[in-house]
Design a protein around this motif. Structure first.
Motif, PDB file in Angstrom:
ATOM      1  N   SER A   1     -10.457 -18.537 -16.773  1.00 35.17           N
ATOM      2  CA  SER A   1     -11.862 -18.920 -16.687  1.00 35.17           C
ATOM      3  C   SER A   1     -12.060 -19.624 -15.354  1.00 35.17           C
ATOM      4  CB  SER A   1     -12.258 -19.854 -17.832  1.00 35.17           C
ATOM      5  OG  SER A   1     -12.009 -19.274 -19.100  1.00 35.17           O
TER       6      SER A   1
ATOM      7  N   GLU B   1     -13.724 -16.168 -21.035  1.00 35.11           N
ATOM      8  CA  GLU B   1     -12.258 -16.147 -20.933  1.00 35.11           C
ATOM      9  C   GLU B   1     -11.859 -14.694 -20.728  1.00 35.11           C
ATOM     10  OE1 GLU B   1      -9.421 -18.352 -23.338  1.00 35.11           O
ATOM     11  OE2 GLU B   1     -11.109 -19.352 -24.327  1.00 35.11           O
TER      12      GLU B   1
ATOM     13  N   ASP C   1     -20.651 -20.666 -15.136  1.00 29.20           N
ATOM     14  CA  ASP C   1     -19.560 -19.753 -15.458  1.00 29.20           C
ATOM     15  C   ASP C   1     -19.404 -18.770 -14.303  1.00 29.20           C
ATOM     16  OD1 ASP C   1     -17.794 -17.897 -16.454  1.00 29.20           O
ATOM     17  OD2 ASP C   1     -18.934 -17.453 -18.276  1.00 29.20           O
TER      18      ASP C   1
END
Length: 325
Positions: free
Chosen positions: A95, A144, A106
């Motif tokens: 990640s 992930e 993200d």
């Protein structure tokens, strides 16, 4: 030293922390220092190298210019593949998250690195947050990406390459956020049906800076610098207060709480501060005489950080049925 290349730095500090991670210990490796002092170079490599790695220009092996993260992820990837070949049930994921004034981003959710057919676990649409109920606190809500091929590694490099940077009066490519590149390794014990989960956090901290020198008068970007300096101040104060609590004895240490420190940075590094995680903190310094004061502050932080007591512990496996529940 200035003449220590990337390979020598990695070989001197990283192998024991890689071994601890594979053995079940959480690891934090971070770079701290003034804007433009070489933190991102230490952690990832020179400007643009992650984009070049993502495009395949540098091949699948170690490049001489690679910093700690790409060297580490390659070594860990190969080690996990060997574990799987020997019969161990293991999954390695990656990640990448930016902590900044605009929120937690993200870095693997961008369209440029989106993967439709690769296995991934995605969080809720509202963004990335810190779960402070678990110990140690962790980020959740981010992608992930399962690392099962060199192609998957290149997708991680592409995500890291989207790091928010901007020129300042001190540096033409300054990182404007704290960057967490996280490897998560889950292994399952077939006899007990329990899963051990450990995390390796590569942390490229945003640079501390003198706002007037970095942005001049009246710059909106100075607000970003102000917030960055504040989060680093929280980290420094936490380290000092924790050391003082330990000096005063068990009662003071028991009363110490991380809740008094605002922001997400301190909780995410708390395992290092209390000593449960294997840790390395690289303090990067500017060689410019004009930056002497900032270099002094950085050295003082490193000197204080080095007083923390470390006793890395293995994470406890959790029954799979409990995880599913």
């Amino acid at each position: 030293a200035p003449d220590m290349d990337q390979a020598a730095l990695y070989d001197h500090f990283m192998p024991p922390r890689i071994r601890q991670f594979l053995a079940g210990v959480n690891v934090n490796v971070m770079a701290y220092g003034q804007t433009g002092s070489g933190k991102t170079h230490t952690m990832f490599g020179p400007p643009g190298i992650m984009a070049r790695a993502a495009s395949g220009q540098l091949g699948d092996g170690v490049c001489a210019e690679y910093g700690l993260f790409p060297r580490g992820v390659l070594e860990i990837f190969d080690a996990v593949e060997a574990l799987k070949a020997s019969g161990v049930r293991a999954v390695l994921t990656a990640s990448a998250v930016e902590l900044s004034i605009a929120g937690n981003r993200d870095m693997l959710s961008e369209k440029a690195v989106a993967v439709q057919d690769a296995p991934r676990w995605s969080g809720f649409a509202g963004g990335v947050a810190v779960d402070k109920r678990v110990k140690p606190p962790r980020l959740y809500g981010m992608t992930e990406l399962v690392l099962d091929s060199y192609e998957a590694l290149r997708r991680v490099y592409a995500g890291v390459a989207t790091r928010n940077t901007q020129g300042t009066l001190l540096n033409d490519s300054s990182s404007r956020s704290h960057c967490f590149a996280i490897l998560t390794l889950r292994t399952r014990d077939s006899e007990t049906d329990a899963v051990a989960t450990r995390r390796f956090q590569f942390v490229d901290l945003a640079g501390s800076e003198r706002l007037r020198d970095a942005h001049g008068e009246g710059s909106l970007e100075a607000i970003n610098g102000l917030v960055t300096n504040y989060s680093l101040t929280m980290l420094s104060q936490c380290v000092r207060q924790l050391i003082e609590a330990r000096r005063r004895g068990p009662k003071a240490l028991k009363a110490f709480s991380f809740r008094a420190f605002i922001g997400d940075l301190v909780p995410l590094l708390s395992a290092s501060l209390v000593g449960d995680a294997a840790t390395a903190c690289f303090v990067c310094l500017s060689q410019a005489p004009d930056n002497l004061t900032q270099s002094k502050f950085a050295l003082e932080f490193g000197e204080t950080f080095a007083k923390l007591v470390t006793n890395p512990v293995r994470v406890k496996p959790v029954p799979r049925a409990e995880i599913e529940k």
